[in-house]
Design an enzyme around this catalytic site. Structure first.
Site, PDB file in Angstrom:
ATOM      1  CB  CYS A  71      27.962 123.661   6.924  1.00  0.00           C
ATOM      2  SG  CYS A  71      29.599 124.080   7.499  1.00  0.00           S
ATOM      3  CD  GLU A 120      27.766 116.739   8.936  1.00  0.00           C
ATOM      4  OE1 GLU A 120      26.555 116.939   9.073  1.00  0.00           O
ATOM      5  OE2 GLU A 120      28.566 117.624   8.599  1.00  0.00           O
TER       6      GLU A 120
END
Length: 195
Positions: A71, A120
């Protein structure tokens, strides 16, 4: 190393992913959080298993939870696939992986153990890799890795959700939808037409 990454800039976005500015990683993840661009990568081996990573204990958000392969956050103006390829090298030593975007998953999650938040606009990417990649793990980022089938992953997310990062269910869903939309080998063989 993790602390220095908290000072990197991320791209703030609106709900449709349009850039609205920039903030540091640290600022974007302090409550109440600021929506920003991110990416989540899955590597798949030839048998269809995906590589999971257990986030390092020093992570400021969801430490020691299992997550997808890698990530991160693109720099402002940087393509998510470019940033993802860089982070694959930095976190697990995986070079030269071609990545395909499977979709976007937006989410908000609070980490009760650290007080930080994830808010996000997450680009989900997948790449093919061999199971014997010869990984070089950055222990500041990753505590452990393991290959699992999609079925094992979805069962784990249902049976023991607190062991997994909160975004993993959503990004796994994006991956599954992408895989289901791919033509099967038999679909590529057209029936000969008569006549």
């Amino acid at each position: 190393m993790t602390g220095s990454r908290e000072a990197h800039l991320v791209e703030l976005v609106d709900a449709l992913g349009k850039p609205t500015g920039a903030a540091t990683v640290d600022e974007a993840h302090r409550a109440p959080g600021r929506l920003h661009r991110a990416f989540s990568v899955f590597l798949r081996d030839p048998s269809g298993r995906v590589l999971l990573q257990q986030r390092a204990a020093v992570k400021t958000r969801f430490p020691l939870r299992w997550a997808n392969t890698c990530c991160g956050h693109p720099l402002p103006g940087e393509a998510p696939a470019t940033a993802a390829a860089r982070r694959l090298v930095e976190e697990i030593g995986a070079h030269g992986v071609d990545l395909t975007e499977t979709g976007v998953y937006s989410y908000y999650a609070e980490d009760p153990s650290t007080g930080r938040v994830e808010y996000e606009y997450d680009h989900v990417l997948v790449g093919d890799a061999s199971a014997d990649l010869g990984l070089m793990i950055d222990s500041d980022e990753v505590a452990a890795v393991r290959w699992v089938s999609i079925e094992e992953l979805t069962a784990g997310l249902s049976d023991d959700p607190r062991s997994y990062a909160p975004w993993l269910r959503g990004v796994t869903g994006s991956l599954i939808r992408h895989l289901e939309a791919q033509p099967r080998p038999a679909d590529d063989l057209a029936e000969p037409s008569g006549g």
